[in-house]
Enzyme design. Structure first.
Site, PDB file in Angstrom:
ATOM      1  N   TYR A   1       5.663 -11.522   0.872  1.00 38.49           N
ATOM      2  CA  TYR A   1       6.404 -11.761   2.111  1.00 38.49           C
ATOM      3  C   TYR A   1       6.536 -13.236   2.477  1.00 38.49           C
ATOM      4  O   TYR A   1       7.528 -13.653   3.028  1.00 38.49           O
ATOM      5  CB  TYR A   1       5.710 -11.067   3.292  1.00 38.49           C
ATOM      6  CG  TYR A   1       5.771  -9.561   3.265  1.00 38.49           C
ATOM      7  CD1 TYR A   1       6.791  -8.885   3.915  1.00 38.49           C
ATOM      8  CD2 TYR A   1       4.803  -8.809   2.612  1.00 38.49           C
ATOM      9  CE1 TYR A   1       6.857  -7.501   3.917  1.00 38.49           C
ATOM     10  CE2 TYR A   1       4.863  -7.417   2.602  1.00 38.49           C
ATOM     11  CZ  TYR A   1       5.891  -6.778   3.257  1.00 38.49           C
ATOM     12  OH  TYR A   1       5.955  -5.409   3.253  1.00 38.49           O
TER      13      TYR A   1
ATOM     14  N   ASN B   1       3.663  -7.048  -3.810  1.00 37.65           N
ATOM     15  CA  ASN B   1       4.120  -7.177  -2.423  1.00 37.65           C
ATOM     16  C   ASN B   1       4.102  -8.647  -2.056  1.00 37.65           C
ATOM     17  O   ASN B   1       3.054  -9.301  -2.137  1.00 37.65           O
ATOM     18  CB  ASN B   1       3.207  -6.409  -1.459  1.00 37.65           C
ATOM     19  CG  ASN B   1       3.310  -4.902  -1.632  1.00 37.65           C
ATOM     20  OD1 ASN B   1       4.076  -4.408  -2.464  1.00 37.65           O
ATOM     21  ND2 ASN B   1       2.531  -4.169  -0.842  1.00 37.65           N
TER      22      ASN B   1
ATOM     23  N   HIS C   1      -2.362   4.618   0.431  1.00 33.32           N
ATOM     24  CA  HIS C   1      -1.801   3.548   1.263  1.00 33.32           C
ATOM     25  C   HIS C   1      -2.554   3.556   2.603  1.00 33.32           C
ATOM     26  O   HIS C   1      -1.999   3.872   3.656  1.00 33.32           O
ATOM     27  CB  HIS C   1      -0.294   3.751   1.447  1.00 33.32           C
ATOM     28  CG  HIS C   1       0.454   2.503   1.847  1.00 33.32           C
ATOM     29  ND1 HIS C   1       1.525   2.014   1.140  1.00 33.32           N
ATOM     30  CD2 HIS C   1       0.272   1.647   2.883  1.00 33.32           C
ATOM     31  CE1 HIS C   1       1.985   0.916   1.730  1.00 33.32           C
ATOM     32  NE2 HIS C   1       1.245   0.670   2.789  1.00 33.32           N
TER      33      HIS C   1
ATOM     34  N   HIS D   1      -7.126   6.689  17.714  1.00 33.26           N
ATOM     35  CA  HIS D   1      -7.545   7.557  18.819  1.00 33.26           C
ATOM     36  C   HIS D   1      -8.790   7.021  19.533  1.00 33.26           C
ATOM     37  O   HIS D   1      -8.913   7.122  20.742  1.00 33.26           O
ATOM     38  CB  HIS D   1      -7.801   8.983  18.316  1.00 33.26           C
ATOM     39  CG  HIS D   1      -6.546   9.653  17.826  1.00 33.26           C
ATOM     40  ND1 HIS D   1      -6.559  10.707  16.946  1.00 33.26           N
ATOM     41  CD2 HIS D   1      -5.243   9.406  18.082  1.00 33.26           C
ATOM     42  CE1 HIS D   1      -5.311  11.085  16.689  1.00 33.26           C
ATOM     43  NE2 HIS D   1      -4.501  10.308  17.370  1.00 33.26           N
TER      44      HIS D   1
ATOM     45  N   GLU E   1       7.202  -4.510  -2.369  1.00 34.49           N
ATOM     46  CA  GLU E   1       7.486  -4.796  -0.959  1.00 34.49           C
ATOM     47  C   GLU E   1       7.956  -6.228  -0.819  1.00 34.49           C
ATOM     48  O   GLU E   1       7.416  -7.139  -1.459  1.00 34.49           O
ATOM     49  CB  GLU E   1       6.232  -4.626  -0.066  1.00 34.49           C
ATOM     50  CG  GLU E   1       5.799  -3.209   0.148  1.00 34.49           C
ATOM     51  CD  GLU E   1       4.594  -3.081   1.087  1.00 34.49           C
ATOM     52  OE1 GLU E   1       4.382  -3.974   1.940  1.00 34.49           O
ATOM     53  OE2 GLU E   1       3.872  -2.079   0.952  1.00 34.49           O
TER      54      GLU E   1
ATOM     55  N   ASP F   1       0.710   9.313  15.733  1.00 30.98           N
ATOM     56  CA  ASP F   1       0.648  10.782  15.825  1.00 30.98           C
ATOM     57  C   ASP F   1       2.019  11.401  15.534  1.00 30.98           C
ATOM     58  O   ASP F   1       2.103  12.455  14.909  1.00 30.98           O
ATOM     59  CB  ASP F   1       0.224  11.222  17.236  1.00 30.98           C
ATOM     60  CG  ASP F   1      -1.253  10.964  17.506  1.00 30.98           C
ATOM     61  OD1 ASP F   1      -1.953  10.472  16.589  1.00 30.98           O
ATOM     62  OD2 ASP F   1      -1.704  11.262  18.632  1.00 30.98           O
TER      63      ASP F   1
ATOM     64  N   ARG G   1      10.156   4.407  -2.644  1.00 31.21           N
ATOM     65  CA  ARG G   1       8.703   4.308  -2.756  1.00 31.21           C
ATOM     66  C   ARG G   1       8.084   4.858  -1.472  1.00 31.21           C
ATOM     67  O   ARG G   1       8.349   4.345  -0.385  1.00 31.21           O
ATOM     68  CB  ARG G   1       8.289   2.842  -2.951  1.00 31.21           C
ATOM     69  CG  ARG G   1       6.789   2.649  -2.915  1.00 31.21           C
ATOM     70  CD  ARG G   1       6.345   1.202  -3.106  1.00 31.21           C
ATOM     71  NE  ARG G   1       4.906   1.156  -2.984  1.00 31.21           N
ATOM     72  CZ  ARG G   1       4.220   0.374  -2.150  1.00 31.21           C
ATOM     73  NH1 ARG G   1       4.836  -0.507  -1.388  1.00 31.21           N
ATOM     74  NH2 ARG G   1       2.903   0.453  -2.079  1.00 31.21           N
TER      75      ARG G   1
ATOM     76  N   GLN H   1       2.541   5.558   8.311  1.00 30.92           N
ATOM     77  CA  GLN H   1       3.444   4.731   9.114  1.00 30.92           C
ATOM     78  C   GLN H   1       4.706   5.449   9.581  1.00 30.92           C
ATOM     79  O   GLN H   1       5.372   4.977  10.500  1.00 30.92           O
ATOM     80  CB  GLN H   1       3.814   3.466   8.339  1.00 30.92           C
ATOM     81  CG  GLN H   1       2.614   2.542   8.137  1.00 30.92           C
ATOM     82  CD  GLN H   1       2.961   1.314   7.349  1.00 30.92           C
ATOM     83  OE1 GLN H   1       2.986   1.345   6.135  1.00 30.92           O
ATOM     84  NE2 GLN H   1       3.252   0.219   8.027  1.00 30.92           N
TER      85      GLN H   1
ATOM     86  N   ASN I   1      -2.319   0.664  -2.769  1.00 31.85           N
ATOM     87  CA  ASN I   1      -1.509  -0.351  -2.131  1.00 31.85           C
ATOM     88  C   ASN I   1      -2.405  -1.420  -1.509  1.00 31.85           C
ATOM     89  O   ASN I   1      -3.261  -1.109  -0.673  1.00 31.85           O
ATOM     90  CB  ASN I   1      -0.642   0.250  -1.018  1.00 31.85           C
ATOM     91  CG  ASN I   1       0.223  -0.811  -0.370  1.00 31.85           C
ATOM     92  OD1 ASN I   1       1.170  -1.299  -0.985  1.00 31.85           O
ATOM     93  ND2 ASN I   1      -0.105  -1.196   0.863  1.00 31.85           N
ATOM     94  N   GLU I   2      -2.225  -2.657  -1.929  1.00 34.32           N
ATOM     95  CA  GLU I   2      -2.851  -3.825  -1.294  1.00 34.32           C
ATOM     96  C   GLU I   2      -4.347  -3.697  -1.037  1.00 34.32           C
ATOM     97  O   GLU I   2      -4.788  -3.723   0.122  1.00 34.32           O
ATOM     98  CB  GLU I   2      -2.150  -4.144   0.044  1.00 34.32           C
ATOM     99  CG  GLU I   2      -0.697  -4.496  -0.093  1.00 34.32           C
ATOM    100  CD  GLU I   2      -0.105  -5.078   1.192  1.00 34.32           C
ATOM    101  OE1 GLU I   2      -0.786  -5.063   2.241  1.00 34.32           O
ATOM    102  OE2 GLU I   2       1.029  -5.551   1.141  1.00 34.32           O
TER     103      GLU I   2
HETATM  104  C1  LIG Z   1      -2.205  17.799  17.744  1.00 36.55           C
HETATM  105  O1  LIG Z   1      -2.211  16.554  18.421  1.00 36.55           O
HETATM  106  C2  LIG Z   1      -1.453  16.537  19.609  1.00 36.55           C
HETATM  107  C3  LIG Z   1      -1.480  15.122  20.143  1.00 36.55           C
HETATM  108  O2  LIG Z   1      -0.809  14.267  19.236  1.00 36.55           O
HETATM  109  C4  LIG Z   1      -2.014  17.544  20.600  1.00 36.55           C
HETATM  110  O3  LIG Z   1      -1.225  17.558  21.763  1.00 36.55           O
HETATM  111  C5  LIG Z   1      -2.045  18.923  19.946  1.00 36.55           C
HETATM  112  O4  LIG Z   1      -2.701  19.827  20.807  1.00 36.55           O
HETATM  113  C6  LIG Z   1      -2.767  18.886  18.615  1.00 36.55           C
HETATM  114  N1  LIG Z   1      -2.606  20.161  17.936  1.00 36.55           N
HETATM  115  C7  LIG Z   1      -3.615  20.797  17.352  1.00 36.55           C
HETATM  116  C8  LIG Z   1      -3.255  22.050  16.641  1.00 36.55           C
HETATM  117  O5  LIG Z   1      -4.749  20.367  17.373  1.00 36.55           O
END
Ligand SMILES: *[C@@H]1O[C@H](CO)[C@@H](O)[C@H](O)[C@H]1NC(C)=O
Ligand SMILES: *[C@@H]1O[C@H](CO)[C@@H](O)[C@H](O)[C@H]1NC(C)=O
Ligand SMILES: *[C@@H]1O[C@H](CO)[C@@H](O)[C@H](O)[C@H]1NC(C)=O
Ligand SMILES: *[C@@H]1O[C@H](CO)[C@@H](O)[C@H](O)[C@H]1NC(C)=O
Length: 494
Positions: A333, A331, A145, A62, A400, A75, A100, A42, A189-190
């Site tokens: 909420y 946790n 997690h 992705h 949490e 990412d 944590r 996260q 976690n959970e």
């Molecule tokens: C890692 O991911 C990014 C996109 O988040 C990409 O642009 C990049 O080329 C990637 N790097 C490698 C080493 O794969």
């Protein structure tokens, strides 16, 4: 700024104090711990740097961006992998006793297996732990997690029994490298969330197999947890002297009416949603809650399955898992209202049919920015008392508790949530509940799984449009720092 905010805090808190009729200041015990929490996927970003392997959340975001509210992925997220010092600086500013965080399994073991240990992952978490300890902040570490190595998901992930052995191998690597400095461990976690929503629904890995794969997941998680707890007891605790527990999520389940059928339904919901994992570990008899065993066995039979969809533990496994936690990480909420279901059974397996209840919320309870989250502080007190009465008053660490709100640094409602939930927790402690610490979720804004970046829980705002992912304290951060420093609910109106 401080003074202006203090006035706002007073406006929020004074009426609440009158309602509760609590004239004195609420102060927690001397050694009570206040901290904040996060999870690797996260906040870390750096999803593919320095040898890290792909996790199921990398893969899922992705390949299925349409299943994420804002089509985003983590990412980069808050880029905490590159902002370690800044994060610890803010934790020092908050004055917390503990932090944590979780270790990303594929950052340590890129393919999930312990034959290939990624030294950069070891270096990163080691540096974080050292930096925390240098500032007297206790690291509390979640081993899992939600971010399973994708290579293990390709073998069926948590539905494949071999995963318990692989998790144990991972646990050994983690204890060997960090156990000299980390004294508080959470295995999982959970499990309700990642088994029910991940294998039973459309969180990663999105198996969408409710009432079937979700139970296989739960079964292997409990086995993995039991093995890990025993491993630590047998081979580490005499040297490392830490504690190992598990984090369970428990939304309070209140009967919708005083009708006896709804009372029974509410208890069934507590057993299915919390007892599923709590009963095997924390009850004196161990194993699954009898009501789950009976209902799922019976409904499976009526659906013409040759065996129950809920797997069976061996006698050795029941013993292994029973008592396998030094404390309960909780946790909490929100609260749900539970009414009796219509009793219909459909051919398609489903956790909902197995549980047999109707889950709603009172539309008058104040809303947060998450569809499932409404503000019901008294439910926290009831949940804690239920744990006390049902499981012989185990030590509880609140791992949490928090609220999502639309983006703003004047988060007056977050301060109100904190004040009301903390006083409910205090009331539960006065009732005799053994609560040892409290962890606000979350420290900084996070990637909230399928809600993407749309829901903000942080005491610190993260500006995702800035290259440095600039963090800015909210009003609630100054409130929390007063709380953590004094262990008393701030009474800024004085
Ligand atoms: C890692 O991911 C990014 C996109 O988040 C990409 O642009 C990049 O080329 C990637 N790097 C490698 C080493 O794969
Ligand atoms: C998930 O399962 C439900 C119930 O079986 C089904 O209606 C739905 O289309 C499935 N969703 C996806 C994305 O597979
Ligand atoms: C503890 O270590 C011993 C010696 O290395 C080993 O034989 C035993 O299997 C270990 N226990 C567990 C639970 O892994
Ligand atoms: C949460 O906030 C986002 C961004 O403002 C909004 O699009 C979304 O509808 C909100 N969700 C709920 C459940 O209030």
């Amino acid at each position: 700024m401080e003074i202006k905010y203090s006035v706002i805090v007073a406006v929020i808190l004074v009426p609440w104090l009158k309602v509760e009729g609590a004239p004195q200041r609420i102060c927690f015990p001397k050694h009570f711990m206040f901290g904040v929490g996060t999870a690797a996927y996260q906040i870390e970003g750096a999803w593919n740097v320095s040898g890290k392997g792909e996790s199921i959340w990398d893969h899922y975001t992705h390949y299925h961006p349409e299943r994420i509210f804002d089509h985003s992925s983590a990412d980069v997220a808050a880029d905490s992998y590159h902002q370690l010092r800044e994060d610890v600086r803010l934790l020092v500013e908050l004055g917390v006793q503990h932090y944590r965080f979780s270790i990303s399994w594929p950052r340590i073991l890129p393919m999930g297996l312990s034959n290939d240990v990624n030294e950069d992952g070891i270096r990163y978490y080691g540096a974080l732990i050292d930096e925390l300890l240098a500032h007297n902040i206790e690291p509390m570490v979640t081993m899992y997690h939600f971010d399973l190595p994708q290579s293990l998901q390709d073998l069926g992930g948590w539905t494949n029994p071999i995963i318990a052995d692989y998790f144990l191998d991972y646990a050994r690597v983690v204890f060997d490298h960090f156990g000299d400095r980390v004294k508080v461990w959470f295995t999982f976690n959970e499990p309700l969330s990642f088994c029910h929503d991940g294998y039973g629904g459309l969180d990663a890995p999105g198996a969408n197999s409710s009432g079937f794969e979700a139970y296989l997941c739960g079964h292997n998680v409990l086995r993995a947890h039991g093995y890990t707890y025993r491993l630590y007891q047998q081979n580490y605790s005499h040297l490392q002297r830490g504690v190992v527990g598990i984090v369970l999520d428990f939304a309070w389940c209140e009967p919708a009416t005083t009708y006896e059928g709804d009372q029974r339904a509410a208890e069934a919901a507590r057993q299915f949603r919390f007892g599923w994992f709590a009963h095997p570990i924390f009850s004196s008899e161990g194993d699954y809650p009898p009501i789950m065993r009976e209902r799922i066995d019976e409904i499976s039979r009526r659906q013409h399955f040759p065996r129950s969809r809920l797997p069976t533990f061996t006698a050795e496994e029941v013993t292994l898992i029973r008592g396998s936690s030094d404390f309960l990480g909780l946790n909490h909420y929100t609260t749900y209202l539970i009414a009796q279901g219509n009793g219909k059974i459909y051919p398609q397996p489903s956790f909902k049919t197995d549980m047999g209840v109707v889950v709603t919320q009172n539309q008058e309870w104040p809303k947060a920015n998450s569809s499932w989250l409404r503000v019901v502080p008294w439910g926290f007190r009831r949940a804690l008392n239920y744990i006390r009465q049902k499981y012989n008053n185990p030590p509880v660490l609140v791992t949490e508790n928090g609220i999502s709100l639309e983006r703003s640094n004047r988060d007056v409602r977050r301060v109100g949530y904190l004040a009301s939930y903390l006083s409910a927790m205090y009331a539960a402690m006065s009732d005799g509940c053994d609560v040892r610490g409290y962890t606000y979720w979350s420290f900084i804004d996070t990637f909230e799984w399928t809600s993407g970046f749309s829901e903000r829980f942080g005491l610190y705002d993260v500006d995702y449009s800035s290259a440095s992912r600039k963090r800015t304290p909210r009003l609630s951060a100054s409130y929390f720092s007063k709380l953590a420093r004094t262990r008393c609910l701030p009474d800024s109106w004085n």
